[in-house]
Design a protein around this motif. Sequence first.
Motif, short mmCIF file in Angstrom:
data_model
loop_
_atom_site.label_atom_id
_atom_site.label_comp_id
_atom_site.label_asym_id
_atom_site.label_seq_id
_atom_site.Cartn_x
_atom_site.Cartn_y
_atom_site.Cartn_z
N LEU A 85 24.67 0.70 -32.77
CA LEU A 85 24.43 1.80 -31.84
C LEU A 85 23.80 3.00 -32.53
N ASN A 86 24.31 3.37 -33.71
CA ASN A 86 23.82 4.55 -34.40
C ASN A 86 22.36 4.43 -34.82
N VAL A 87 21.93 3.21 -35.11
CA VAL A 87 20.53 3.01 -35.48
C VAL A 87 19.64 3.28 -34.28
N ARG A 88 20.05 2.83 -33.11
CA ARG A 88 19.29 3.11 -31.89
C ARG A 88 19.23 4.63 -31.62
N LEU A 89 20.33 5.30 -31.83
CA LEU A 89 20.36 6.75 -31.61
C LEU A 89 19.45 7.47 -32.61
N GLN A 90 19.44 7.00 -33.85
CA GLN A 90 18.57 7.60 -34.86
C GLN A 90 17.11 7.38 -34.52
N LEU A 91 16.77 6.17 -34.08
CA LEU A 91 15.40 5.87 -33.69
C LEU A 91 14.99 6.74 -32.49
N GLY A 92 15.88 6.86 -31.52
CA GLY A 92 15.58 7.70 -30.37
C GLY A 92 15.36 9.15 -30.76
N LYS A 93 16.17 9.62 -31.72
CA LYS A 93 16.05 11.01 -32.19
C LYS A 93 14.67 11.26 -32.81
N ILE A 94 14.21 10.34 -33.65
CA ILE A 94 12.90 10.51 -34.29
C ILE A 94 11.80 10.51 -33.24
N GLU A 106 13.63 5.10 -23.53
CA GLU A 106 13.86 3.65 -23.52
C GLU A 106 14.88 3.26 -24.58
N VAL A 107 14.76 3.83 -25.77
CA VAL A 107 15.70 3.51 -26.86
C VAL A 107 17.09 4.05 -26.53
N TYR A 108 17.16 5.30 -26.04
CA TYR A 108 18.46 5.86 -25.66
C TYR A 108 19.11 5.02 -24.56
N GLY A 109 18.29 4.54 -23.64
CA GLY A 109 18.83 3.70 -22.58
C GLY A 109 19.46 2.43 -23.11
N SER A 110 18.82 1.82 -24.11
CA SER A 110 19.39 0.61 -24.71
C SER A 110 20.69 0.93 -25.45
N ALA A 111 20.76 2.14 -26.04
CA ALA A 111 21.99 2.56 -26.71
C ALA A 111 23.10 2.80 -25.70
N LEU A 112 22.75 3.37 -24.58
CA LEU A 112 23.72 3.64 -23.52
C LEU A 112 24.37 2.34 -23.03
N ALA A 113 23.57 1.29 -22.93
CA ALA A 113 24.08 0.00 -22.47
C ALA A 113 25.07 -0.60 -23.46
N GLN A 121 28.77 8.03 -23.94
CA GLN A 121 27.89 7.79 -22.80
C GLN A 121 27.36 9.10 -22.22
N TYR A 122 28.26 10.08 -22.08
CA TYR A 122 27.82 11.39 -21.60
C TYR A 122 26.80 12.01 -22.55
N HIS A 123 27.07 11.89 -23.86
CA HIS A 123 26.19 12.49 -24.86
C HIS A 123 24.80 11.85 -24.79
N ILE A 124 24.76 10.53 -24.72
CA ILE A 124 23.47 9.85 -24.63
C ILE A 124 22.76 10.24 -23.34
N GLY A 125 23.52 10.37 -22.26
CA GLY A 125 22.93 10.83 -21.01
C GLY A 125 22.32 12.21 -21.17
#
Length: 311
Positions: A85-94, A106-113, A121-125
């Motif tokens: 999960l954290n890798v997806r969040l890092q990629l989304g951040k960049i 799109e990346v954050y959405g995949s992390a949310l799932a 979930q709230y934070h990713i939203g």
Amino acid sequence: MVGNLATYLVQFSQSSGVEMNIHLVLDEKPSRQDQKLKTLSKYVQKYPQGWKKRLELADLLYKMGIWQEAIAEYRQVIERSPQLLNVRLQLGKILQMMKREAEAIEVYGSALALSCNRATQYHIGGLIAVCKGDTKKAIIAFDSAADLEPDKIVHWLALGQVQKGRENPIGALRAFSRVLSLNSNDIVALIHSYDALMAMGDFQEARQKLSRAIALAPDDFQVLQRQLDQRCGMRLVSGEEGKQTKKLISSMLRQAPHAVEAYKSLAYYHLYRGDWAKGVGVLAEFAEEYPNNPSGWYYYPTFRTLTVTHQ
């Protein structure tokens, strides 16, 4: 979040060729970067199916500001280990910092799932809402995350940064004050609290926050930047005080020779010494050397206008 965090400036180029400077928050600035990069690259080439060393490589590329390559490596890590999960969040951040919001969503959405934690979930939203420009929805989301996990600094920092972006210093200060109640040494919260207090006109409290930040991280780029703004505003540009101001400017230029903020401080230094032409010349030099950096072309004409006004 620990108290020895610091902010560093990295430069990257967008696909359009526009150069941007971004402040990264790191627990340490990587040393011997080139050697580490060579070692990790060779390892990944030798063992292409592994993901742990590839993740180290991606993180190093991120810290060095080589973001296009970092993105490619993070995507390969996700391909090999999709549950991270954290890798997806890092990629989304960049992607978000690079203004590639559609990809970040799109990346954050995949992390949310992947997330089973309600606060996460709230934070990713909230992150998705920021990418969409819906700061009101982002504030509600980050606030909800902080309600569920009031001791998680990451929620309060995100909330404060959105409030700051909305030019709501009272809301920003409330969030950053909560961070400081959890960790009084948080450099990021001290910096943003200083900015909020300055915007509110509480200069005495702002100076206390800046003094605390200077004591904790005297070489931090953003701390230096605000210290120089304060010193130049107080006309500490001559005599022994002027030497100290110039020394701080030199430190900024050594850290980030591509940073317009350092050149702006140097321009103000000359301006307050009465040498308007030299101040404008500093920014003209920056604009000429970094023609694809929009900040240089913003400050240069501003200083030229000031010079004409005072002639």
